[in-house]
Design an enzyme around this catalytic site. Structure first.
Site, PDB file in Angstrom:
ATOM      1  N   TYR A 142       0.816  -1.216   0.000  1.00 41.12           N
ATOM      2  CA  TYR A 142       0.000   0.000   0.000  1.00 41.12           C
ATOM      3  C   TYR A 142       0.853   1.271   0.000  1.00 41.12           C
ATOM      4  O   TYR A 142       0.362   2.343  -0.348  1.00 41.12           O
ATOM      5  CB  TYR A 142      -0.937   0.014   1.210  1.00 41.12           C
ATOM      6  CG  TYR A 142      -2.009  -1.044   1.177  1.00 41.12           C
ATOM      7  CD1 TYR A 142      -2.342  -1.705   0.008  1.00 41.12           C
ATOM      8  CD2 TYR A 142      -2.695  -1.404   2.327  1.00 41.12           C
ATOM      9  CE1 TYR A 142      -3.319  -2.679  -0.028  1.00 41.12           C
ATOM     10  CE2 TYR A 142      -3.683  -2.373   2.314  1.00 41.12           C
ATOM     11  CZ  TYR A 142      -3.981  -3.015   1.125  1.00 41.12           C
ATOM     12  OH  TYR A 142      -4.960  -3.984   1.110  1.00 41.12           O
ATOM     13  N   LYS A 193       3.818 -15.166   2.177  1.00 44.67           N
ATOM     14  CA  LYS A 193       3.833 -16.014   0.978  1.00 44.67           C
ATOM     15  C   LYS A 193       5.276 -16.196   0.527  1.00 44.67           C
ATOM     16  O   LYS A 193       5.682 -15.792  -0.572  1.00 44.67           O
ATOM     17  CB  LYS A 193       2.985 -15.377  -0.125  1.00 44.67           C
ATOM     18  CG  LYS A 193       1.493 -15.497   0.105  1.00 44.67           C
ATOM     19  CD  LYS A 193       0.988 -16.924  -0.138  1.00 44.67           C
ATOM     20  CE  LYS A 193       0.993 -17.264  -1.621  1.00 44.67           C
ATOM     21  NZ  LYS A 193       0.497 -18.650  -1.856  1.00 44.67           N
ATOM     22  N   ASP A 226      -2.432 -17.936   2.271  1.00 46.66           N
ATOM     23  CA  ASP A 226      -3.628 -18.537   1.682  1.00 46.66           C
ATOM     24  C   ASP A 226      -4.077 -19.756   2.479  1.00 46.66           C
ATOM     25  O   ASP A 226      -5.280 -19.970   2.691  1.00 46.66           O
ATOM     26  CB  ASP A 226      -3.401 -18.887   0.217  1.00 46.66           C
ATOM     27  CG  ASP A 226      -2.166 -19.744  -0.016  1.00 46.66           C
ATOM     28  OD1 ASP A 226      -1.276 -19.788   0.862  1.00 46.66           O
ATOM     29  OD2 ASP A 226      -2.079 -20.375  -1.085  1.00 46.66           O
ATOM     30  N   ASP A 250      -5.105  -7.061   5.783  1.00 45.71           N
ATOM     31  CA  ASP A 250      -6.340  -6.429   5.328  1.00 45.71           C
ATOM     32  C   ASP A 250      -7.372  -7.492   4.955  1.00 45.71           C
ATOM     33  O   ASP A 250      -8.550  -7.413   5.326  1.00 45.71           O
ATOM     34  CB  ASP A 250      -6.023  -5.532   4.129  1.00 45.71           C
ATOM     35  CG  ASP A 250      -7.115  -4.518   3.838  1.00 45.71           C
ATOM     36  OD1 ASP A 250      -8.148  -4.513   4.543  1.00 45.71           O
ATOM     37  OD2 ASP A 250      -6.948  -3.720   2.901  1.00 45.71           O
ATOM     38  N   ASP A 254     -10.812  -9.277   7.665  1.00 46.38           N
ATOM     39  CA  ASP A 254     -12.227  -9.272   7.293  1.00 46.38           C
ATOM     40  C   ASP A 254     -12.816 -10.680   7.363  1.00 46.38           C
ATOM     41  O   ASP A 254     -13.984 -10.854   7.728  1.00 46.38           O
ATOM     42  CB  ASP A 254     -12.410  -8.700   5.884  1.00 46.38           C
ATOM     43  CG  ASP A 254     -12.363  -7.174   5.866  1.00 46.38           C
ATOM     44  OD1 ASP A 254     -12.053  -6.585   6.923  1.00 46.38           O
ATOM     45  OD2 ASP A 254     -12.634  -6.589   4.816  1.00 46.38           O
TER      46      ASP A 254
END
Length: 370
Positions: A142, A193, A226, A250, A254
């Site tokens: 970001y 990752k 993942d 992020d 959620d």
């Protein structure tokens, strides 16, 4: 009584509606002799752009710098989809995080017993869930450079975002996660990752070394981000503290929010470095949910995430541990009494408006305060 300087930035969409439910609680705590709150209000997001052409003004940024803590509602909405990228509503939030140096985002996911059946997962998977996700907040994709869209000619364009992390950025957020784990279940799960990203390789190496050198007493495990997402919806109670970078945090936060029944339930804290002199630190508290423009102004929004963000502020920034516990207990008692907002209603419960839920929690807190 100690006086605490609190800046409220209600923002856009449902932000003002849920923020309004915090004010009576602060007043009540003052009347009960717990603490005095000096409250100021400013603009951030789309409303700030409408007022001054920027997502947050320099004047309101100065108020944030001077405050003991900042409460933020929500920013953004389709109304501002066409504004220039550097003054979009989210730019106000990013500026707050960057200039206040808020590098560690804490997102708890707690499933109240009364809401276990509201989760999209089976009750036995979420009943008793209590995990903390620690997200690095000021680095990564970001904020990395270059960040641009290039014209390649022949009608082709290329979008570029850069994932960048330095050792010290990983270490400082890692310390937050390990320290939290020592106060909880003493387990950290670090997610990246490393199989496809060099920044993930570095993240894994730095966290492994930090654990070995400073926190060998804390149990550490590594998972690919993942795979961790899959495990969150398979067996979420296996986790205690989840540590991850800005992008994956992020997304995963959620997912964790929905395990509890509604994204409208969960607070967050964004923390800066502890002050070397007094031990305090700059902090911003906000609900995990967004501005929800589709329900703004309809009195349907769930204010619990905003109220629990205030509770996190009481505990973390102001040291009012008992008061924070009472606010959280008031929320739990109201839910146990079968009172709900529209997003968490189930058969046999009573549905309240945003203000109705705020008043119910206020009245229960007043009862608990005696």
């Amino acid at each position: 009584m100690t006086t605490h300087k609190l800046l409220m930035l209600p923002g856009d969409g449902i932000g003002p509606e849920v923020m309004e439910q915090v004010r009576p609680l602060a007043t009540l705590l003052g009347q009960a002799g717990v603490a005095r709150f000096e409250v100021e209000t400013g603009l951030v997001g789309g409303c700030a752009y409408d007022a001054c052409g920027r997502a947050i003004s320099d004047a309101d940024m100065a108020l944030a710098q001077a405050a003991d803590a900042v409460l933020l509602g929500a920013v953004g909405g389709p109304r501002w989809d066409g504004v220039p990228y550097d003054v979009r509503p989210e730019a106000g939030l990013f500026r707050l995080r960057k200039e206040l140096q808020l590098f560690a985002n804490l997102r708890p996911a707690v499933c109240y017993p009364a809401l276990a059946d509201a989760s999209s997962l089976k009750r036995e998977l979420v009943d008793g869930l209590d995990l903390m996700l620690v997200r690095e907040l000021t680095g990564g994709i970001y904020f990395g450079e270059p960040k641009e869209i290039l014209d390649l000619g022949n009608g082709q364009r290329r979008g570029i975002d850069t994932q960048v992390y330095d050792t010290h950025e990983i270490e400082r957020v890692g310390r937050v996660a390990f320290e939290l784990a020592r106060q909880r279940g003493n387990k950290v799960t670090s997610a990246e990752k490393r199989n496809v990203m060099k920044s993930g390789v570095l993240w894994n190496e730095v966290i492994t070394a930090l654990h070995r050198n400073e926190y060998p007493d804390v149990h550490l495990e590594h998972q690919l981000a993942d795979s961790l997402g899959m495990q969150l919806v398979r067996a979420p109670k296996q986790f205690d503290v989840i540590l991850t970078d800005n992008l994956f945090g992020d997304l995963l936060s959620d997912v964790a929010a929905m395990l509890t029944g509604s994204i409208g339930m969960l607070p967050s804290a964004s923390l800066g470095a502890a002050d070397a002199a007094g031990g305090g630190r700059r902090a911003l508290y906000e609900p995990v949910h967004g501005s929800a423009p589709d329900i703004a102004g309809k009195a349907l929004a769930n204010p619990i995430a905003m109220i629990n963000s205030f509770a996190m502020c009481l505990r973390t920034s102001f040291g009012l541990v008992d008061a924070a516990g009472l606010v959280e207990q008031a929320v739990a008692n109201v839910l146990a009494a079968g009172l709900r907002t529209d997003d968490i209603r189930t058969p046999g419960t009573r549905t309240l408006s945003t203000g109705g839920m705020g008043r119910a929690i206020h009245d229960e807190l007043a009862r608990l305060l005696g």
